[in-house]
Design an enzyme around this catalytic site. Structure first.
Site, PDB file in Angstrom:
ATOM      1  N   GLY A  15      20.777 -49.594  25.630  1.00  0.00           N
ATOM      2  CA  GLY A  15      20.231 -50.892  25.216  1.00  0.00           C
ATOM      3  C   GLY A  15      20.959 -51.609  24.098  1.00  0.00           C
ATOM      4  O   GLY A  15      20.367 -52.426  23.404  1.00  0.00           O
ATOM      5  N   ASN A  17      23.190 -53.941  24.446  1.00  0.00           N
ATOM      6  CA  ASN A  17      23.186 -55.379  24.773  1.00  0.00           C
ATOM      7  C   ASN A  17      21.807 -55.990  24.562  1.00  0.00           C
ATOM      8  O   ASN A  17      21.696 -57.129  24.108  1.00  0.00           O
ATOM      9  CB  ASN A  17      23.673 -55.607  26.207  1.00  0.00           C
ATOM     10  CG  ASN A  17      25.176 -55.608  26.284  1.00  0.00           C
ATOM     11  OD1 ASN A  17      25.832 -56.537  25.823  1.00  0.00           O
ATOM     12  ND2 ASN A  17      25.747 -54.537  26.832  1.00  0.00           N
ATOM     13  N   MET A  95      20.474 -50.271  35.846  1.00  0.00           N
ATOM     14  CA  MET A  95      21.302 -49.581  36.836  1.00  0.00           C
ATOM     15  C   MET A  95      20.742 -49.720  38.251  1.00  0.00           C
ATOM     16  O   MET A  95      20.643 -48.734  38.983  1.00  0.00           O
ATOM     17  CB  MET A  95      21.424 -48.099  36.472  1.00  0.00           C
ATOM     18  CG  MET A  95      21.953 -47.859  35.068  1.00  0.00           C
ATOM     19  SD  MET A  95      23.553 -48.630  34.785  1.00  0.00           S
ATOM     20  CE  MET A  95      24.583 -47.571  35.770  1.00  0.00           C
ATOM     21  N   ARG A  96      20.423 -50.944  38.624  1.00  0.00           N
ATOM     22  CA  ARG A  96      19.832 -51.178  39.943  1.00  0.00           C
ATOM     23  C   ARG A  96      20.489 -52.378  40.608  1.00  0.00           C
ATOM     24  O   ARG A  96      20.862 -53.330  39.931  1.00  0.00           O
ATOM     25  CB  ARG A  96      18.338 -51.490  39.804  1.00  0.00           C
ATOM     26  CG  ARG A  96      17.549 -50.364  39.213  1.00  0.00           C
ATOM     27  CD  ARG A  96      17.449 -49.227  40.189  1.00  0.00           C
ATOM     28  NE  ARG A  96      16.665 -48.129  39.661  1.00  0.00           N
ATOM     29  CZ  ARG A  96      16.234 -47.114  40.405  1.00  0.00           C
ATOM     30  NH1 ARG A  96      16.529 -47.051  41.681  1.00  0.00           N
ATOM     31  NH2 ARG A  96      15.542 -46.148  39.855  1.00  0.00           N
ATOM     32  N   HIS A 114      28.805 -57.272  32.689  1.00  0.00           N
ATOM     33  CA  HIS A 114      29.559 -56.189  33.330  1.00  0.00           C
ATOM     34  C   HIS A 114      30.834 -55.923  32.532  1.00  0.00           C
ATOM     35  O   HIS A 114      31.523 -56.867  32.137  1.00  0.00           O
ATOM     36  CB  HIS A 114      29.896 -56.576  34.776  1.00  0.00           C
ATOM     37  CG  HIS A 114      30.608 -55.495  35.508  1.00  0.00           C
ATOM     38  ND1 HIS A 114      29.974 -54.369  35.981  1.00  0.00           N
ATOM     39  CD2 HIS A 114      31.933 -55.339  35.810  1.00  0.00           C
ATOM     40  CE1 HIS A 114      30.856 -53.568  36.546  1.00  0.00           C
ATOM     41  NE2 HIS A 114      32.046 -54.137  36.462  1.00  0.00           N
TER      42      HIS A 114
HETATM   43  C1  GRF Z   1      27.298 -52.167  29.339  1.00  0.00           C
HETATM   44  O1  GRF Z   1      28.644 -51.757  29.315  1.00  0.00           O
HETATM   45  C2  GRF Z   1      27.088 -53.260  30.342  1.00  0.00           C
HETATM   46  O2  GRF Z   1      28.193 -54.087  30.490  1.00  0.00           O
HETATM   47  C3  GRF Z   1      26.839 -52.494  31.623  1.00  0.00           C
HETATM   48  O3  GRF Z   1      26.103 -51.364  31.236  1.00  0.00           O
HETATM   49  C4  GRF Z   1      26.373 -51.068  29.871  1.00  0.00           C
HETATM   50  C5  GRF Z   1      25.056 -51.070  29.173  1.00  0.00           C
HETATM   51  O4  GRF Z   1      25.174 -50.725  27.827  1.00  0.00           O
HETATM   52  N1  GRF Z   1      26.168 -53.321  32.602  1.00  0.00           N
HETATM   53  P1  GRF Z   1      23.942 -50.933  26.876  1.00  0.00           P
HETATM   54  O5  GRF Z   1      22.762 -50.174  27.488  1.00  0.00           O
HETATM   55  O6  GRF Z   1      23.666 -52.392  26.775  1.00  0.00           O
HETATM   56  O7  GRF Z   1      24.357 -50.342  25.557  1.00  0.00           O
END
Ligand code: GRF
Length: 220
Positions: A15, A17, A95-96, A114
């Protein structure tokens, strides 16, 4: 005055992001407010952090960890997001593969981040893919979500040079810093109604892109 846009976050993992978006929202720099978080993983750090922040959360159960959620689980998320009057859905390490229920409920209003320069290296382990392919630059992409995997129209990208001594982990760490920068920026653009989608092109973000730190990083 126009109503403040309301953002719901979907996250499965650590988490970071989500926290970048949350911090921008709390600092009044998102042009929108994060109002809830849904997860498919009860162990998710993002879920715990959201609870710590006092955000409403929901966690759907599914025996499978990856791929599409069962329709009922996705519908449960839609009901949760609607109950919080969400305008924009941000996937933050969710992750879906997004299915019909969410796409129909939030048309043009689901963003994802991404860790590669799409359309190169979609799917899992994007940083490792870039490294193993021998790419000299990689980076990250914020895009609108469609029915495919990391295939929707691109909103913002940041470029990160690949170094000779990079491992997937060191490259991922440098890319992540840029993710935390461009994701809030993309949400701000969306919330301000600045984005216009014409076919595959998302217009209205060019001035934002040229301000990106990748320009500085790309200097010798
Ligand atoms: C990030 O690298 C994002 O780009 C990808 O999954 C990862 C998630 O990281 N979709 P976080 O859970 O936000 O730390």
């Amino acid at each position: 005055m126009s109503r403040e846009m309301r953002v719901g976050v979907l996250a499965s993992g650590r988490g970071s992001n989500f926290e970048a978006l949350w911090n921008a929202s709390e600092a009044g720099e998102l042009g929108a407010r994060i109002v809830c978080l849904a997860s498919d993983n009860p162990e998710s750090v993002a879920l715990q952090r959201a609870r710590d922040f006092g955000l409403p959360t929901c966690c759907v159960e599914s025996s499978k960890r990856r791929g599409r959620l069962p329709r009922e689980a996705e519908s449960e998320i839609v009901t949760f997001l609607r109950s919080h009057a969400v305008d924009l859905v941000c996937l933050a390490g969710f992750m879906r593969i997004i299915g019909e229920a969410l796409l129909e409920a939030f048309p043009g209003a689901i963003l994802n981040i991404h860790p590669s320069l799409l359309p190169s290296f979609p799917g899992l382990d994007a940083q490792r893919q870039a490294l193993e392919h021998g790419a000299k630059v990689s980076g990250c992409t914020v895009h609108l979500v469609d029915a495919g995997v990391d295939s929707g129209p691109i909103v913002l990208q940041a470029v990160v040079p690949v170094r000779d001594d990079d491992t997937a982990a060191t490259l991922a760490a440098r890319i992540l810093e840029h993710e935390h920068e461009i994701y809030p920026r993309a949400v701000r653009l969306w919330a301000a109604g600045r984005l216009r989608v014409e076919g595959r092109r998302v217009l209205g973000a060019d001035r934002e892109t040229s301000r990106s730190r990748h320009i500085q990083e790309a200097k010798p």
